[in-house]
Design a protein around this motif. Structure first.
Motif, mmCIF file in Angstrom:
data_model
loop_
_atom_site.group_PDB
_atom_site.id
_atom_site.type_symbol
_atom_site.label_atom_id
_atom_site.label_comp_id
_atom_site.label_asym_id
_atom_site.label_seq_id
_atom_site.Cartn_x
_atom_site.Cartn_y
_atom_site.Cartn_z
ATOM 1 N N THR A 30 0.830 -1.211 0.000
ATOM 2 C CA THR A 30 0.000 0.000 0.000
ATOM 3 C C THR A 30 0.864 1.261 0.000
ATOM 4 N N ALA A 31 2.019 1.228 0.680
ATOM 5 C CA ALA A 31 2.922 2.383 0.662
ATOM 6 C C ALA A 31 3.456 2.618 -0.753
ATOM 7 N N LEU A 32 3.825 1.542 -1.448
ATOM 8 C CA LEU A 32 4.318 1.670 -2.824
ATOM 9 C C LEU A 32 3.240 2.237 -3.743
ATOM 10 N N ILE A 33 2.029 1.761 -3.598
ATOM 11 C CA ILE A 33 0.928 2.243 -4.436
ATOM 12 C C ILE A 33 0.657 3.718 -4.165
ATOM 13 N N ARG A 34 0.552 4.080 -2.909
ATOM 14 C CA ARG A 34 0.246 5.470 -2.558
ATOM 15 C C ARG A 34 1.365 6.439 -2.951
ATOM 16 N N GLY A 36 3.080 6.227 -5.634
ATOM 17 C CA GLY A 36 3.092 6.357 -7.081
ATOM 18 C C GLY A 36 4.276 5.685 -7.752
ATOM 19 N N VAL A 37 5.139 5.059 -6.980
ATOM 20 C CA VAL A 37 6.342 4.426 -7.508
ATOM 21 C C VAL A 37 6.019 3.373 -8.563
ATOM 22 N N ILE A 38 4.958 2.624 -8.378
ATOM 23 C CA ILE A 38 4.647 1.559 -9.336
ATOM 24 C C ILE A 38 3.571 1.969 -10.340
ATOM 25 N N GLY A 39 3.204 3.225 -10.323
ATOM 26 C CA GLY A 39 2.223 3.720 -11.282
ATOM 27 C C GLY A 39 0.808 3.743 -10.713
ATOM 28 N N GLU A 40 -0.121 4.074 -11.572
ATOM 29 C CA GLU A 40 -1.517 4.204 -11.164
ATOM 30 C C GLU A 40 -2.235 2.862 -11.260
ATOM 31 N N VAL A 41 -3.065 2.566 -10.276
ATOM 32 C CA VAL A 41 -3.840 1.325 -10.263
ATOM 33 C C VAL A 41 -5.085 1.517 -11.135
ATOM 34 N N HIS A 42 -5.242 0.634 -12.089
ATOM 35 C CA HIS A 42 -6.415 0.692 -12.970
ATOM 36 C C HIS A 42 -7.374 -0.462 -12.705
ATOM 37 N N THR A 43 -6.837 -1.614 -12.365
ATOM 38 C CA THR A 43 -7.650 -2.803 -12.148
ATOM 39 C C THR A 43 -7.084 -3.585 -10.972
ATOM 40 N N ILE A 44 -7.975 -4.145 -10.187
ATOM 41 C CA ILE A 44 -7.577 -4.999 -9.077
ATOM 42 C C ILE A 44 -8.325 -6.311 -9.226
ATOM 43 N N GLN A 45 -7.607 -7.397 -9.209
ATOM 44 C CA GLN A 45 -8.222 -8.717 -9.215
ATOM 45 C C GLN A 45 -7.815 -9.416 -7.935
ATOM 46 N N VAL A 46 -8.795 -9.801 -7.151
ATOM 47 C CA VAL A 46 -8.535 -10.451 -5.874
ATOM 48 C C VAL A 46 -9.166 -11.832 -5.902
ATOM 49 N N ASN A 47 -8.404 -12.829 -5.477
ATOM 50 C CA ASN A 47 -8.904 -14.202 -5.420
ATOM 51 C C ASN A 47 -8.743 -14.744 -4.010
ATOM 52 N N PHE A 48 -9.674 -15.570 -3.627
ATOM 53 C CA PHE A 48 -9.591 -16.249 -2.343
ATOM 54 C C PHE A 48 -9.885 -17.711 -2.599
ATOM 55 N N ALA A 49 -8.972 -18.571 -2.232
ATOM 56 C CA ALA A 49 -9.174 -20.002 -2.449
ATOM 57 C C ALA A 49 -8.601 -20.765 -1.267
ATOM 58 N N PHE A 50 -9.080 -21.956 -1.081
ATOM 59 C CA PHE A 50 -8.558 -22.803 -0.018
ATOM 60 C C PHE A 50 -8.788 -24.253 -0.393
ATOM 61 N N GLN A 51 -7.889 -25.090 0.084
ATOM 62 C CA GLN A 51 -8.029 -26.522 -0.144
ATOM 63 C C GLN A 51 -8.888 -27.084 0.977
ATOM 64 N N ARG A 52 -9.751 -27.989 0.643
ATOM 65 C CA ARG A 52 -10.628 -28.551 1.667
ATOM 66 C C ARG A 52 -10.714 -30.050 1.524
ATOM 67 N N GLU A 53 -11.101 -30.651 2.612
ATOM 68 C CA GLU A 53 -11.385 -32.081 2.602
ATOM 69 C C GLU A 53 -12.859 -32.232 2.229
ATOM 70 N N ASP A 54 -13.334 -33.451 2.139
ATOM 71 C CA ASP A 54 -14.748 -33.675 1.835
ATOM 72 C C ASP A 54 -15.600 -33.540 3.085
ATOM 73 N N ASP A 55 -15.343 -32.499 3.826
ATOM 74 C CA ASP A 55 -16.065 -32.241 5.075
ATOM 75 C C ASP A 55 -17.071 -31.124 4.807
ATOM 76 N N HIS A 56 -18.326 -31.478 4.674
ATOM 77 C CA HIS A 56 -19.343 -30.487 4.340
ATOM 78 C C HIS A 56 -19.710 -29.593 5.514
ATOM 79 N N SER A 57 -19.118 -29.853 6.689
ATOM 80 C CA SER A 57 -19.364 -28.970 7.822
ATOM 81 C C SER A 57 -18.338 -27.841 7.861
ATOM 82 N N GLU A 58 -17.380 -27.838 6.937
ATOM 83 C CA GLU A 58 -16.377 -26.772 6.855
ATOM 84 C C GLU A 58 -17.084 -25.422 6.866
ATOM 85 N N ARG A 59 -16.734 -24.567 7.813
ATOM 86 C CA ARG A 59 -17.453 -23.299 8.003
ATOM 87 C C ARG A 59 -17.402 -22.391 6.777
ATOM 88 N N ARG A 60 -16.354 -22.481 5.972
ATOM 89 C CA ARG A 60 -16.260 -21.624 4.790
ATOM 90 C C ARG A 60 -17.205 -22.068 3.686
#
Length: 99
Positions: A30-34, A36-60
């Motif tokens: 965030t310091a680098l972005i603010r 301006g050292v790396i330029g202007e942000v035009h697009t942000i792609q955020v992903n969230f993934a996790f490996q799981r077992e076959d446990d359907h009670s997994e809270r996620r």
């Protein structure tokens, strides 16, 4: 409430959720972005993934909770501030099945 009361009793700082915001890596990005050292942000792609077992009670995977998307939105807002647009998609369940 037991955790909150324990933190109060021991006079220690308690934080839950979005603690990633205070990780040195995120602070540096965030310091680098603010700066301006790396330029202007035009697009942000955020992903969230996790490996799981076959446990359907997994809270996620409980459809009434599904709170992990908040982390993605929080990170994007941290980087961009107010977004001009937002789109989201997700897949829950068997990886061979898409919605």
């Amino acid at each position: 409430m037991a955790i909150v009361e324990s933190a109060r009793r021991h006079q220690v700082f308690l934080m839950e959720a979005f603690t990633y915001r205070y990780h040195p890596q995120i602070e540096k990005v965030t310091a680098l972005i603010r700066s301006g050292v790396i330029g202007e942000v035009h697009t942000i792609q955020v992903n969230f993934a996790f490996q799981r077992e076959d446990d359907h009670s997994e809270r996620r995977l409980i459809r009434d909770i599904l709170d992990v998307g908040g982390n993605c939105v929080s990170l994007a807002r941290l980087v961009a501030g107010v977004a001009l647009g937002l789109s989201a998609s997700g897949r829950l369940g068997d990886p061979s099945t898409s919605f």
